[in-house]
Design an enzyme around this catalytic site. Sequence first.
Site, mmCIF file in Angstrom:
data_model
loop_
_atom_site.group_PDB
_atom_site.id
_atom_site.type_symbol
_atom_site.label_atom_id
_atom_site.label_comp_id
_atom_site.label_asym_id
_atom_site.label_seq_id
_atom_site.Cartn_x
_atom_site.Cartn_y
_atom_site.Cartn_z
ATOM 1 N N CYS A 169 0.800 -1.224 0.000
ATOM 2 C CA CYS A 169 0.000 0.000 0.000
ATOM 3 C C CYS A 169 0.833 1.275 0.000
ATOM 4 C CB CYS A 169 -0.959 -0.008 1.187
ATOM 5 S SG CYS A 169 -2.115 -1.388 1.127
ATOM 6 N N HIS A 310 -2.762 8.520 5.885
ATOM 7 C CA HIS A 310 -3.081 7.223 5.287
ATOM 8 C C HIS A 310 -4.563 6.941 5.517
ATOM 9 C CE1 HIS A 310 -2.414 3.219 3.725
ATOM 10 N NE2 HIS A 310 -3.019 2.718 4.784
ATOM 11 N N GLU A 321 -1.576 5.817 13.459
ATOM 12 C CA GLU A 321 -1.171 7.013 12.726
ATOM 13 C C GLU A 321 -1.263 8.261 13.601
ATOM 14 O OE1 GLU A 321 -1.951 8.704 8.221
ATOM 15 O OE2 GLU A 321 -3.361 7.286 9.108
ATOM 16 N N LYS A 342 -9.249 8.806 1.468
ATOM 17 C CA LYS A 342 -9.837 7.465 1.319
ATOM 18 C C LYS A 342 -11.304 7.468 1.728
ATOM 19 C CE LYS A 342 -5.552 4.807 1.966
ATOM 20 N NZ LYS A 342 -4.610 5.893 2.272
ATOM 21 N N HIS A 347 -9.718 2.801 -0.839
ATOM 22 C CA HIS A 347 -8.315 2.407 -0.728
ATOM 23 C C HIS A 347 -7.954 1.561 -1.947
ATOM 24 C CE1 HIS A 347 -4.491 1.260 0.603
ATOM 25 N NE2 HIS A 347 -4.731 0.832 1.819
ATOM 26 N N PHE A 406 0.729 -3.293 4.395
ATOM 27 C CA PHE A 406 0.970 -4.656 4.864
ATOM 28 C C PHE A 406 2.453 -4.991 4.694
ATOM 29 C CE2 PHE A 406 -3.551 -6.537 4.086
ATOM 30 C CZ PHE A 406 -4.030 -5.747 5.105
#
Length: 427
Positions: A169, A310, A321, A342, A347, A406
Amino acid sequence: MSRRAVITGIGAVAPGGVGRQAYWDLLSSGRTATRDISLFDAGKFRSRVAAECDFDPVAAGLSAQEIRRMDRAAQFAVVAAREAIEDSGIDTTAGDPGRTGVSIGSAVGCTTGLEDEYVVLSDNGKNWLVDHSYGVPHLYGYMVPSTLAAEVAWQAYAQGPVALISTGCTSGLDAVAHGVQLIEEGTCDIVIAGATDAPLSPITAACFDAIKATTPNNDDNAAGASRPFDGRRDGFVLGEGAAVMVIEEAGAARRRGAQIYAEVAGFASRSNAYHMTGLKADGREMAEAIGVALDRARLDATDIGYINAHGSGTKQNDRHETAAFKRSLGQHAYDIPISSIKSMIGHSLGAIGSLEVAACALALRHQVVPPTANLSVPDPKCDLDYVPVTARDHRMDHVLSVGSGFGGFQSAMILSRPGVGSGREAA
């Protein structure tokens, strides 16, 4: 004299609109593009909402042969690259083609094409041994992710370094950063950089269903399903799309009178070496990436005027975050407007980082912070200024975009408004 990299062209294929202007119109209006999945029958899946692109390859200017040859992700990348090159006003056929490079990110490559072909070759999964003769002529290209970068290189007549960056990502951020590095080290004068992913397929839905990462919020209004930093959030919403940018050496761009959206002033990445999907609560690795990016840009925390988070919409990510911002930026973290786009475009895995970089460049251009849509019940543990619902006019010279992926990948990039000067100029 150090070489610096600037963004002079932007192209986008995004949920809610194809093209840079349609993309910005969606973000600045706070509209969401999440809806019930229409690209395949999602009736049996746990999560049945996504942010789809209303993409017509013919209307986007692709030929019949290009459509036959290219997976959906490659089509997105080529269309975005064409727009970015046109927007920049640069002639990529002039000069030395060996000084033009390409850096494209993707997390899952040609997923759509591969799954479609497996269904045909296996007769809807009935045959374990598939008959290759039923495959399309370009099936091998679907198997090799680097074909995405090669397609863009052919469009740009690029004969310099061509790379496919796949770091989950954070691929979009990391691909842009790789392009910047090629400029700064003197390998290239022009780099076409960005990312693309078209992951909306049964196999992707099944994978994220299995780990319960995507939202099961199917009964409510699909437009409100993506809720980063909201206390009601219950997982992220899948998306798709691409953003591609023209990156040039700053001096050359100014000499040719190019428009400049932003300078890429600093970048860093870290890994937590901890867990494939887990995040440590203290946000240390993301905080370190932010700190190093600030150092490379020769800026202080107080210089940052906006953070593009993010903001995936999972409880683990949002709190991780928030901790990272506090750890890296100190008390100033409470004063910076922050948002997650997002909430509006979902996403799109590897593509999202480049879409977020494009959003940051456009935010600098328009001096507007896009909002976090659907944020009406803030999580008390996410107590920063996450700009709910409505865009905000805001003076900003430097913006920060971060990504978390990930595998424990954490990336941070700083963009600066052209003409404002930076710590880098003082060195």
